[in-house]
Design an enzyme around this catalytic site. Structure first.
Site, short mmCIF file in Angstrom:
data_model
loop_
_atom_site.label_atom_id
_atom_site.label_comp_id
_atom_site.label_asym_id
_atom_site.label_seq_id
_atom_site.Cartn_x
_atom_site.Cartn_y
_atom_site.Cartn_z
N ASP A 147 0.82 -1.22 0.00
CA ASP A 147 0.00 0.00 0.00
C ASP A 147 0.84 1.26 0.00
OD1 ASP A 147 -2.43 -1.11 0.20
OD2 ASP A 147 -2.51 -1.09 2.39
N LYS B 169 -4.26 2.92 -2.67
CA LYS B 169 -5.62 3.32 -3.01
C LYS B 169 -5.78 4.83 -2.96
CE LYS B 169 -7.30 0.53 0.07
NZ LYS B 169 -8.25 -0.05 1.01
N MET C 239 -6.89 8.52 10.67
CA MET C 239 -7.55 9.16 9.54
C MET C 239 -8.30 10.42 10.00
SD MET C 239 -8.95 5.69 7.74
CE MET C 239 -9.28 4.83 9.25
N1 SAH Z 1 -3.72 -0.36 9.54
C1 SAH Z 1 -3.10 0.90 9.86
C2 SAH Z 1 -4.07 2.05 9.81
C3 SAH Z 1 -4.55 2.37 8.43
S1 SAH Z 1 -5.63 3.74 8.43
C4 SAH Z 1 -2.45 0.80 11.23
O1 SAH Z 1 -2.68 -0.18 11.96
O2 SAH Z 1 -1.70 1.71 11.58
C5 SAH Z 1 -4.57 5.04 7.97
C6 SAH Z 1 -4.30 5.95 9.14
O3 SAH Z 1 -3.30 5.42 9.99
C7 SAH Z 1 -3.75 7.31 8.75
O4 SAH Z 1 -4.78 8.17 8.34
C8 SAH Z 1 -3.12 7.77 10.03
O5 SAH Z 1 -4.07 8.22 10.94
C9 SAH Z 1 -2.58 6.47 10.59
N2 SAH Z 1 -1.15 6.31 10.24
C10 SAH Z 1 -0.60 5.36 9.48
N3 SAH Z 1 0.74 5.51 9.41
C11 SAH Z 1 1.04 6.58 10.16
C12 SAH Z 1 2.23 7.26 10.51
N4 SAH Z 1 3.42 6.85 10.07
N5 SAH Z 1 2.15 8.33 11.32
C13 SAH Z 1 0.99 8.75 11.80
N6 SAH Z 1 -0.16 8.16 11.51
C14 SAH Z 1 -0.17 7.09 10.71
#
Ligand code: SAH
Length: 456
Positions: free
Chosen positions: A236, A258, A371
């Site tokens: 992704d 996506k 998000m």
């Molecule tokens: N499955 C992922 C979440 C996916 S939803 C997990 O467990 O982390 C996507 C959201 O994850 C983003 O909008 C943000 O809020 C958060 N996110 C993912 N990577 C991040 C990062 N490096 N720093 C801060 N927030 C992050």
């Protein structure tokens, strides 16, 4: 080659260890693990060997070594701190053509101990022929990480299957055996059954793997092991590209990021793509940012595959909330201050964020919004409107765990404006609650750059 590595069957043989201290104890432990009868000769015993004697695991001669002590031994180890005694043991053993090891002295030894990775029945031995023991130990530690802990169990399983096959007069080709070795242990049974159905084409496996929040060192050993076996890696946009370096050089890499607006159609395409690859016999690692089961649609992906009869496993990852909290130094719970942590989506479904705001505005908990950047004004506004104190501390962690990480601290009343002013655009996690006040000035969690930015 200065030494020929051989595996020595010591079960129920007599082995002699001269010396009673902790160095001797380490060797005794190995000999016992190999099923040997161990006789220890030493005027005194240290704590470890005394405990073994009390447990009747060893026999003990409480006296100095004498030259005919070695007569019925299959292997002799000299582990005293007296060089002269060690030398006498070595000479006596070699005169009788008995294998002898003098600890840390290759010159006096006819056999030397390798560093061992024990996944019985798989035993990996690493040696530098006594030249650089530290290097050998380091190599051993590295190899440890590559070999699944369950490898031994798996090898035993394969052993049993080989026997069964022999008894049934059936044979697998070398290719097929190799195929089996590539399978995660929990899928061995299914793959094996597949291998026996000769005319059915063999499908690959799919592993839905959490890639963590960004820092490539934060993936799990399991993720690393699977990446090194995969034929295809699908990833992704939230997956740090550096993680792809862990994959095999010849693995195919497919980007399946996506775009917000096309989320649902793309999701089906991803399902189809995984299905096509697995049906073509390819082993697929589907890398997802953070953890696959936290706002990751991992569940849907698995369902779409298992519905079609494809084997699937899930490997957890460090979710953004945990990565952001650690690398920003914010403990997510704190005694008497926050008794629970909630991971919340700040994404609007059907026009608004559908959560029970009254419940979320209650004190005594920590909220972590995923998000939530886009809707930050709404999130903060609603929390306050539903009773959360306007000065409740809140922090936003952008690009958590990456060198570009930024931490912005404010309150539920100020955070949204701060985020706009500081032009936050990267993936961001928002932490709301009194715990933010306890942000720790820890160092070294991220790279130097991230640490600098985040603590300044
Ligand atoms: N499955 C992922 C979440 C996916 S939803 C997990 O467990 O982390 C996507 C959201 O994850 C983003 O909008 C943000 O809020 C958060 N996110 C993912 N990577 C991040 C990062 N490096 N720093 C801060 N927030 C992050």
């Amino acid at each position: 080659m200065d030494y020929l590595p051989l595996y020595h069957k010591l079960t129920h043989t007599n082995c002699v260890v001269v010396g009673g201290g902790s160095v001797a104890a380490r060797k005794v432990k190995l000999l016992l693990a190999a099923g040997a009868f161990v006789k220890v000769i030493a005027p005194e015993l240290g704590d470890e060997l005394r405990a073994r004697l009390a447990a009747a695991e060893i026999t003990y001669m409480p006296r100095p070594y004498v030259d005919d002590d070695l007569s019925d031994a299959h292997l002799i180890i000299a582990a005293t701190n007296d060089e002269a005694v060690n030398r006498r043991v070595s000479e006596a053993a070699r005169a009788s053509r008995l294998p002898v090891n003098v600890v840390d002295n290759a010159e006096l030894s006819s056999v030397i101990f390798p560093s061992i990775i024990d996944r019985n029945p798989v035993i990996v031995a690493v040696s530098s022929s006594g030249k650089a023991p530290t290097l050998a130990r380091l190599l051993r530690a590295r190899l440890e990480t590559f070999l699944p802990k369950r490898l031994g169990e798996f090898a035993s399983y394969v052993g049993r299957k080989r026997e069964e096959m022999k008894a049934a007069g059936r044979k697998l080709s070398r290719d097929q055996w190799e195929r089996l070795v590539d399978v995660p242990p929990e899928q061995a049974e299914v793959t094996f059954a597949g291998l026996l159905q000769e005319d059915v084409p063999l499908t690959g496996w799919v592993a839905i793997v959490g890639a963590g929040p960004g820092d490539p060192d934060l993936i799990t050993l399991r993720a690393l092991q699977l990446l090194q076996r995969a034929d295809v890696v699908m990833y992704d946009n939230l997956v740090n590209r550096e993680i792809l370096d862990y994959a095999r050089r010849d693995a195919e890499q497919i980007y399946v990021g996506k775009k917000r607006a096309f989320a649902s159609t793309r999701q089906e395409e991803i399902h189809d793509l995984m299905l096509v690859q697995a049906r073509a016999g390819k082993n697929v690692v589907r890398l997802k940012g953070g953890d696959p089961f936290i706002f990751g649609r991992g569940g849907e992906e698995i369902a779409s595959l298992t519905d079609e009869g494809i084997q699937c496993i899930v490997v957890p990852g460090i979710t953004a909330a945990l990565g952001a909290a650690s690398y920003a130094g914010i403990p997510l719970t704190w005694r008497n201050l926050s008794q629970s942590v909630r991971f919340v989506t700040g994404h609007r479904a059907r026009g608004s964020i559908e959560i029970d705001w009254n419940d979320f505005a209650k004190p005594g908990q920590t909220l972590v919004f995923y998000m939530g950047l886009f809707n930050l004004p709404e999130i903060c506004g609603r929390l306050v409107a539903h009773g959360l104190a306007a000065n409740t501390p809140a922090a936003l962690v952008e690009n958590a765990t990456l060198p570009t990480q930024r931490v912005i601290e404010g309150t539920v009343s100020t955070l949204s404006e701060l985020a706009t002013r500081l032009a936050v655009t990267g993936p961001s996690t928002v932490i709301v609650g009194e715990v933010v006040r306890h942000r720790q000035k820890v160092k070294g969690s991220s790279s130097g750059e991230a640490a600098r930015q985040s603590w300044q």
